[in-house]
Scaffold this motif. Structure first.
Motif, short mmCIF file in Angstrom:
data_model
loop_
_atom_site.label_atom_id
_atom_site.label_comp_id
_atom_site.label_asym_id
_atom_site.label_seq_id
_atom_site.Cartn_x
_atom_site.Cartn_y
_atom_site.Cartn_z
N THR A 1 0.84 -1.19 0.00
CA THR A 1 0.00 0.00 0.00
C THR A 1 0.88 1.24 0.00
OG1 THR A 1 -1.53 -1.23 1.40
CG2 THR A 1 -1.93 1.12 1.14
N ILE A 2 0.84 2.01 -1.07
CA ILE A 2 1.69 3.19 -1.17
C ILE A 2 1.07 4.36 -0.41
CG2 ILE A 2 2.72 4.89 -2.72
CD1 ILE A 2 2.72 2.91 -4.92
N TYR A 3 1.88 5.01 0.43
CA TYR A 3 1.41 6.23 1.07
C TYR A 3 1.99 7.47 0.40
CZ TYR A 3 -0.95 3.56 4.61
OH TYR A 3 -1.80 2.72 5.26
N HIS A 4 3.23 7.36 -0.01
CA HIS A 4 3.79 8.44 -0.81
C HIS A 4 4.96 7.87 -1.60
CE1 HIS A 4 6.29 8.60 2.84
NE2 HIS A 4 7.24 9.03 2.05
N HIS A 5 5.43 8.66 -2.53
CA HIS A 5 6.56 8.18 -3.32
C HIS A 5 7.45 9.32 -3.71
CE1 HIS A 5 3.92 9.49 -6.66
NE2 HIS A 5 5.08 9.83 -7.19
N LYS A 6 8.56 8.95 -4.30
CA LYS A 6 9.59 9.91 -4.64
C LYS A 6 10.19 9.48 -5.97
CE LYS A 6 12.25 10.79 -1.08
NZ LYS A 6 13.37 10.57 -0.13
N LEU A 7 10.06 10.31 -6.97
CA LEU A 7 10.67 10.01 -8.26
C LEU A 7 11.57 11.17 -8.62
CD1 LEU A 7 11.11 8.52 -10.91
CD2 LEU A 7 8.96 9.47 -11.74
#
Lengths: 156, 156
Positions: free
Chosen positions: A126-132
């Motif tokens: 379950t993704i809560y936030h991400h960084k690309l």
DNA sequence: ATGACTGCAAACCTTTTGCATAGCG
DNA sequence: CGCTATGCAAAAGGTTTGCAGTCAT
């Protein structure tokens, strides 16, 4: 619409029995006027340059307060500095970072986000936030390099 | 196939007039046996626990040497520690990071990479490397949370 | 008046560096 | 032998914290 950030901060302050001070208002104003992705030190320097007297520790404490109330977020790009970015009322986006002139370009791409969700689903995550973050050279630096060392196409 | 890392290191050492030492061999062995994404301190602790006498500074210096010869790469996830990851002969991948148990899952997705290139092209940007990190909860932590606080579906 | 906030300097924590000694080539 | 590596402890660099005084509520 500039009221919103101030309102959010005041609500947080009231709710937590904190206090509105001159310093906090100063930092908020400087933070909103500053370049996105500032370090605490850059913000502090900028304020001092404008004749505002404030301690670096207070700037740190205030930026951390902003993060707690959802006004800002911390980012760490390659270097060892923590950068603060205003995120309230700002849609999510990712970053292109020029490793030469340190320019930061923001972008958003829903197709990528969709694929990320798919990856997560496949791993039951379950993704809560991400960084690309895409690191490389911006047009200007690329062209500048081509001009300055035209016979070193592949480096040594 | 385990020879390759050692060979790469030795080539780099010879080419740069450096020296093969006991310490460097020890660190390489420990690094390859360790969990991926170790910190210098974790590696150092692990070695000491096995009775290997080595200084923390040497571990740092050796891991940095590994990065210089293309054997490893530095990563910085949320915390303020630098993690080192063996990248030689390993295809590129990105990370899913569980913010609860700190498990790290690796994945690769060529569709995402393609879209990244498209974004870069649109901004006339040349990508040299990138970082995609998805933060959230792994299955296990998700289920564990559901079991432990079943009546707090949305938090406070 | 209470309790939070500020500025300063000291503390912190991870990583790097200087120096004297040890050891590869 | 010359030059690089090591270990230790000290330095560095960004961020946090303790304390005495100040200020908001």
């Amino acid at each position: 619409m500039t009221e919103n950030e101030s309102t959010l901060l005041q609500e947080h302050i009231t709710r937590h029995h904190l206090k509105i001070t001159n310093e906090r208002e100063m930092v908020l104003r400087a933070f909103m006027e500053a370049e996105r992705h500032v370090t605490a030190e850059e913000l502090h320097d900028g304020m001092k340059r404008k004749g505002l007297a404030i301690g670096l520790a207070t700037v740190y404490r205030t930026l951390n307060l902003f993060c707690q109330c959802g006004l800002a977020e911390r980012r760490q790009f390659g270097d060892h500095h923590t950068r603060y970015e205003l995120t309230y009322n700002v849609t999510h986006h990712d970053h292109l970072i020029c490793t030469q002139c340190h320019q930061i370009i923001e972008f958003e791409n829903l197709d990528i986000e969709r694929l990320q969700e798919e990856v997560a689903r496949r791993h039951q995550f379950t993704i809560y936030h991400h960084k690309l973050e895409l690191y490389g050279l911006c047009v200007a630096c690329n062209q500048k390099n081509a001009r300055e060392k035209p016979d070193e196409p592949m480096g040594g």
